[in-house]
Enzyme design. Structure first.
Site, PDB file in Angstrom:
ATOM      1  N   GLY A 134     -10.078  -3.904   2.333  1.00 21.12           N
ATOM      2  CA  GLY A 134      -9.289  -3.705   3.546  1.00 21.12           C
ATOM      3  C   GLY A 134      -9.505  -2.342   4.166  1.00 21.12           C
ATOM      4  CG  ASP A 135      -6.211  -0.567   6.345  1.00 26.76           C
ATOM      5  OD1 ASP A 135      -5.817  -1.475   5.588  1.00 26.76           O
ATOM      6  OD2 ASP A 135      -5.471   0.347   6.741  1.00 26.76           O
TER       7      ASP A 135
ATOM      8  NE  ARG B  48      -8.783  -7.690   2.651  1.00 24.89           N
ATOM      9  CZ  ARG B  48      -7.753  -6.852   2.722  1.00 24.89           C
ATOM     10  NH1 ARG B  48      -7.355  -6.221   1.634  1.00 24.89           N
ATOM     11  NH2 ARG B  48      -7.134  -6.648   3.865  1.00 24.89           N
TER      12      ARG B  48
ATOM     13  N   GLY C 230      -5.086  -5.205   6.815  1.00 22.68           N
ATOM     14  CA  GLY C 230      -6.221  -4.295   6.897  1.00 22.68           C
ATOM     15  C   GLY C 230      -7.302  -4.646   7.892  1.00 22.68           C
TER      16      GLY C 230
ATOM     17  N   GLY D  36      -0.754  -2.254   6.063  1.00 23.37           N
ATOM     18  CA  GLY D  36      -0.613  -3.478   6.840  1.00 23.37           C
ATOM     19  C   GLY D  36      -1.787  -4.418   6.653  1.00 23.37           C
TER      20      GLY D  36
ATOM     21  CB  THR E 266      -0.877   0.004   1.264  1.00 23.99           C
ATOM     22  OG1 THR E 266      -1.723  -1.148   1.237  1.00 23.99           O
ATOM     23  CG2 THR E 266      -1.744   1.249   1.347  1.00 23.99           C
TER      24      THR E 266
END
Length: 350
Positions: free
Chosen positions: A246-247, A244, A270, A268, A216
């Site tokens: 993530g963060d 999916r 997520g 990282g 990221t």
């Protein structure tokens, strides 16, 4: 009586010293360190010097330098932190070195699904996209959502169509293909097949997730007007399934900015950054506990995130230009520039 008076005077003196110490600490924390500043990351994870060739190391260093200088140039001329963040992230999104844009990893279905988010600390306005497949620079799509829609987060084909309507660069999905990322997917798929053949258990989409590199990219900038902007862009996790997310596109988890405290961009695993609301937690600690940026980032990453079982890191910049690079992995691609033009580029844990 004389003894009591002496004791009272001593207590008053000690109390005064304690208050002076607190005041000095607060004053030190509130000193303006930089009129403007910019920091970036290109992902964290198991990044070890022994696994890095000199050529590859140099390539990462040069691209990080190019990216941060693009944003710094805007800030130096009095430009906005949002423009600086966009410019820096564009450089990394356009490079196959990082897991964002051109270098995005592959899903289990052998497609590329990208996420990005942006937040401005002055207004707390924010925008994000998730699961886009054709947008060349997802960070720009997130900015369009922030500035030209009534929403914060758009996903999938709707987000792709929105970006197209706003005149952003739209690419054929083949643009995002890179041999290195495709081979990484095949290795994980072969490993899953081997596991299934041996014990017939359902394998998670990344069996080596704790030893992975989270590529990221992110940027946080403070401009001359005192406005902080944070942005994050990613291709997600290799072999991810079921759309999916993530963060990275989640405001408060992967990205957060508030002029009263700080700006944060995360990288990282997520799921753990979402559960810990990591980016916002750092700003909240600064606001409610009145701690420094360094104290807040250290507690959230080294204590709270680590205790949850999460891995990764953050970059953060506070309203006074203080910087923090906090991670619990072996390395994190990162760089910074202050108002004096001092450039720092690092890869490994010191």
């Amino acid at each position: 009586m004389k003894q009591i008076t002496t004791i009272l005077l001593l207590l008053l003196f000690l109390s005064s010293c304690k208050n002076d110490k607190k005041q000095k600490t607060k004053n030190t924390k509130d000193i303006k360190q930089n009129e403007f500043a910019i920091i970036i990351h290109g992902g964290a994870g198991t990044i070890l010097k022994k696994n890095m060739t000199p050529e590859k190391e140099k390539a990462y260093q040069q691209k990080l330098e190019e990216a941060i200088k693009a944003g710094y140039s805007i800030l130096k001329k009095g430009g906005s932190s949002t423009k600086a963040v966009e410019a820096s992230i564009h450089i990394m999104e356009n490079s196959p070195l990082f897991n964002a844009g051109k270098g995005a990893v592959f899903t289990n279905a052998e497609t590329n699904e990208m996420d990005a988010s942006i937040m401005e600390g002055k207004t707390l306005n924010a925008g994000a996209v998730a699961g886009v497949k054709t947008v060349k620079n997802p960070i720009s799509a997130a900015i369009q959502v922030m500035n030209n829609s009534n929403h914060v987060l758009l996903s999938g084909i709707g987000a792709d169509n929105f970006a197209k309507e706003k005149g952003l660069d739209i690419m054929d999905p083949s643009y995002f293909y890179t041999e290195k990322r495709f081979k990484s997917l095949q290795r994980i798929k072969n490993k899953e097949k081997t596991q299934l053949d041996h014990d017939e258990k359902s394998a998670f989409y990344d069996t080596d997730i704790k030893d992975s590199k989270f590529g990221t990219v992110g940027c946080v900038a403070l401009d001359k007007k005192g406005n902080i902007t944070a942005g994050t862009s990613t291709g997600g996790m290799t072999n991810k399934r079921w759309n999916r997310i993530g963060d990275s596109p989640i405001i408060g988890a992967g990205t957060y900015a508030n002029n009263a405290t700080c700006g944060v961009s995360s990288t990282g695993w997520g799921e753990y950054f979402i559960r810990g609301v990591v980016a916002h937690d750092i700003a909240a600690q600064m606001e409610y506990k009145n701690v420094s940026l360094k104290e807040a980032t250290n507690d959230v990453i080294q204590n709270k995130l680590t205790n949850l079982g999460g891995t990764g890191g953050i970059i953060a910049l506070d309203k006074n230009g203080n910087m923090s690079f906090e991670f619990n992995t072996a390395g994190m691609y990162r760089a910074s520039m202050n108002d004096k033009g001092e450039l720092i580029v690092k890869i490994y844990k010191e």
